[in-house]
Design a protein around this motif. Structure first.
Motif, short mmCIF file in Angstrom:
data_model
loop_
_atom_site.label_atom_id
_atom_site.label_comp_id
_atom_site.label_asym_id
_atom_site.label_seq_id
_atom_site.Cartn_x
_atom_site.Cartn_y
_atom_site.Cartn_z
N UNK A 173 -16.97 13.02 53.62
CA UNK A 173 -16.38 12.19 52.58
C UNK A 173 -14.86 12.38 52.62
N UNK A 174 -14.11 11.30 52.63
CA UNK A 174 -12.66 11.42 52.56
C UNK A 174 -12.30 11.64 51.10
N UNK A 188 -9.68 16.35 44.08
CA UNK A 188 -10.59 15.30 44.51
C UNK A 188 -12.00 15.57 44.03
N UNK A 189 -12.62 14.58 43.40
CA UNK A 189 -13.99 14.71 42.92
C UNK A 189 -14.86 13.67 43.60
N UNK A 241 -12.74 19.41 56.34
CA UNK A 241 -12.43 19.11 57.73
C UNK A 241 -10.97 18.71 57.82
N UNK A 242 -10.30 19.22 58.87
CA UNK A 242 -8.84 19.10 58.94
C UNK A 242 -8.31 17.75 59.41
N UNK A 243 -9.13 16.85 59.85
CA UNK A 243 -8.65 15.55 60.34
C UNK A 243 -9.41 14.42 59.66
N UNK A 244 -8.71 13.36 59.31
CA UNK A 244 -9.35 12.17 58.76
C UNK A 244 -10.23 11.48 59.80
N UNK A 298 -10.98 15.85 54.30
CA UNK A 298 -12.38 15.40 54.23
C UNK A 298 -13.28 16.57 53.85
N UNK A 299 -14.41 16.26 53.22
CA UNK A 299 -15.34 17.31 52.79
C UNK A 299 -16.78 16.86 52.98
#
Length: 183
Positions: free
Chosen positions: A65-66, A78-79, A100-103, A146-147
Motif C-alpha cells: 500500500x502506498x 499515514x493510516x 518498502x523503500x521504493x514506490x 509503502x507498507x
C-alpha cells in the motif's frame, strides 16, 4: 339351594383367582453371560506420515500500500484500513507491519517499528486500521513510502504462537516463506 352352592363355588373360584394372580413372586437369579464373539487380530502399525506444511488459512496479509504518495511530506502520518483486524487478534495474535523503500516496489523491506535511513518509524494498531508515524527532519523525504501488513491470529502471547515462535524476531523473507505470502 343348588343356586346357592353354585354361587359359593363361583365366589370361591373368583376369590382364589384374585389371590393367585395378585401375588408377585421373587425375581429369579440372573443367568450366566453368553459366550463372547471372537475379535479379529490387531493390524500392523502403519508408517508415520510426513509433517504437513505450515498452514496459512488464517493468516491475513495486504498488498503493498502506498502510504506516503508524496515522500516529501513534512508531517508524515499515514493510516490505512486493515480488514480482518479484530480486538481478539490484537489481544492474542500478531500484527506485523513492513515498509518498502521504493514506490516502484523494488526497494528494501524493513520491519516497522524501526529506525531506517535515519528516520524513526512507529505504528499504531487500531480497531481495523494501522497508522504509521515517521519522525524525520522536515527537509528529508520519507524513506519507506509503502507498507504491507501481516496478521497472524490466535497466538498464546501477543508476539508468539503456541509453538513459542516469536514472529517479531523473524525477517520479512522468513515470514513471507513461512506463510507462503506472494510478493
Amino acid at each position: 339351594m343348588k343356586a346357592m352352592t353354585n354361587f359359593l363355588k363361583l365366589s370361591t373360584v373368583v376369590v382364589l383367582s384374585i389371590f393367585i394372580f395378585s401375588c408377585e413372586g421373587e425375581d429369579g437369579a440372573v443367568g450366566p453371560a453368553g459366550a463372547q464373539g471372537e475379535q479379529g487380530q490387531q493390524g500392523e502399525q502403519g508408517q508415520q506420515g510426513e509433517q504437513g506444511e505450515t498452514g496459512t488459512a488464517n493468516v491475513i496479509y495486504s498488498d503493498w500500500i502506498t502510504v506516503f504518495p508524496d515522500p516529501t511530506i513534512i508531517l508524515p502520518i499515514g493510516t490505512f484500513d486493515a480488514p480482518g483486524l479484530t480486538q481478539e487478534i490484537r489481544d492474542t495474535g500478531v500484527v506485523l507491519v513492513y515498509g518498502q523503500s521504493e514506490l516502484t516496489g523494488t526497494g528494501t523491506v524493513t520491519a516497522i517499528p524501526s529506525e531506517s535511513g535515519g528516520q524513526i518509524y512507529t505504528t499504531n494498531i487500531g480497531a481495523s486500521s494501522i497508522t504509521i508515524i515517521v519522525e524525520k527532519p522536515a527537509s528529508e523525504s520519507v524513506f519507506l513510502p509503502r507498507a504491507r501488513y501481516v496478521i497472524i491470529p490466535g497466538g498464546v502471547a501477543a508476539d508468539k504462537n503456541a509453538a513459542g515462535i516469536d514472529y517479531t524476531k523473524m525477517s520479512y523473507e522468513e515470514i513471507k516463506a513461512l506463510f507462503d505470502i506472494p510478493e
